[in-house]
Write an enzyme that holds these catalytic residues in place. Structure first.
Site, PDB file in Angstrom:
ATOM      1  CD  GLN A 136       4.336  13.079  16.720  1.00 54.16           C
ATOM      2  OE1 GLN A 136       4.473  11.871  16.534  1.00 54.16           O
ATOM      3  NE2 GLN A 136       5.362  13.914  16.758  1.00 54.16           N
ATOM      4  CB  CYS A 143       7.276  10.318  17.506  1.00 54.66           C
ATOM      5  SG  CYS A 143       9.083  10.531  17.511  1.00 54.66           S
ATOM      6  CG  HIS A 275       8.661   9.264  13.300  1.00 50.91           C
ATOM      7  ND1 HIS A 275       8.019  10.131  14.145  1.00 50.91           N
ATOM      8  CD2 HIS A 275       7.686   8.423  12.818  1.00 50.91           C
ATOM      9  CE1 HIS A 275       6.717   9.860  14.162  1.00 50.91           C
ATOM     10  NE2 HIS A 275       6.499   8.826  13.375  1.00 50.91           N
ATOM     11  CG  ASN A 298       3.336   7.350  12.032  1.00 49.35           C
ATOM     12  OD1 ASN A 298       3.928   7.790  13.024  1.00 49.35           O
ATOM     13  ND2 ASN A 298       3.695   7.658  10.804  1.00 49.35           N
TER      14      ASN A 298
END
Length: 331
Positions: A136, A143, A275, A298
């Site tokens: 990102q 996120c 997150h 992630n």
């Protein structure tokens, strides 16, 4: 003769300190330059580089100390000098990209029945329905968009046997219920995509900043979806992952988590979820006294964690991981 020996005893420790300091300075110079080159780090001014160098050295000592504890079996994960190593603790903990308030009142919650026959280990990485780990970037709190799109990519592939790279930028620019680079909530993004569809990355590429909305309905993939919903409880999360596909959830990231490199994360958490991540599987580590864990994907690039993936302690609601889970059913 005695006086000479006394002077030698006084001078020798000072000499050793000077040698060690010189060696340490030379070592850090080399490591600093290697690290900068590896991660493409450049700084505008000399003062900024000096500040980042000092922060990087502090991080180096922190990582070494933590990994000594890991070697002693006192923690189940390790840290690394990754691309976050020159950021201060305050900067690391301010990287919030999840808006953890304002759940929509019309979002349904799905509760599974107890599934006693769930496999003990499940990992969607064994399939061909996960896109490559994405990044990102450092300047956009997106996120929520990456977690939402990642779940849709996988669930579309599971149903249609075709893996497509979909656009996070569309959500950043066009989803008005969320806040672009200032954060968002995956359940709201799922509601948006269920209504508007989602374009491919090749038609709407990621820029790492909020732009004017360039959504084109003619190029959008419309989802044949039955519903989107919230999930609660780690047993329900495991059922959804194993039976249907990856899910998105929130997580309370601390500065320690940004330096994670491998193992099962059992470290500190932030005070609130900040997150969004994707849960792609789960398991139990026999060598860690049967410690249960989640497998997560992630959006910080392959330089973070285990090539972009990580393991998080399971069945203790670690860092609020069970409180902001959401997904979508695709026909």
């Amino acid at each position: 003769m005695l006086s000479y020996r006394m002077r030698l005893h006084q001078v020798l420790p000072i000499f050793c300190i000077l040698v060690m300091c010189t060696w340490a300075s030379h070592y850090f110079d080399q490591e600093w330059n290697i690290w900068k080159s590896k991660y493409g780090k450049t700084y505008v001014t000399v003062d900024e580089e000096l500040l980042r160098r000092k922060t990087w050295e502090d991080t180096w000592y922190k990582v070494q100390k933590h990994n000594e504890l890991a070697d002693q079996g006192l923690t189940s994960y390790r840290m690394a000098m990754n691309h976050f190593a020159d950021m201060t603790g305050k900067e690391l903990e301010s990287r919030s990209c999840l808006i953890s308030t304002g759940f929509p009142s019309n979002a349904p919650t799905n509760r599974y029945r107890t599934h006693a026959n769930l496999p003990e280990h499940f990992d969607w990485r064994d399939s061909k329905c996960l896109t490559e780990v994405k990044n990102q970037g450092s300047y956009c709190g997106s996120c929520w968009a990456f977690a939402t799109v990642g779940v849709i990519e996988s669930r579309l592939c599971i149903k249609n046997h075709e893996l497509m790279d979909l656009s996070e930028q569309q959500l950043v620019d066009c989803d008005t219920q969320d806040s672009g680079c200032c954060g968002g909530l995956p359940i709201l993004a799922l509601m948006y995509v269920a209504d508007q569809g989602v374009m491919k990355t090749e038609d709407y590429a990621y820029t790492g900043k909020k732009m004017a909305c360039s959504y084109n309905s003619d190029e959008a993939i419309l989802l044949n979806t039955t519903k989107y919903y919230l999930l609660s409880g780690e047993e329900n999360l495991a059922s959804s992952v194993a039976l249907e596909g990856p899910i998105t959830t929130g997580f309370g990231v601390s500065s320690d988590f940004l330096l994670y490199s491998e193992g099962i994360y059992d470290g500190d958490c932030s005070k609130n979820p900040n997150h969004a991540i994707i849960i792609v599987g789960y398991g139990t580590e026999q060598e860690e006294e049967n410690k249960a864990y989640w497998i997560i994907k992630n959006s910080w690039g392959e330089e973070w964690g285990e090539i972009g993936y990580g393991k998080i302690e399971r069945n203790i609601n670690k860092c609020y991981i069970a409180e902001f889970a959401a997904t979508i059913d695709i026909m």
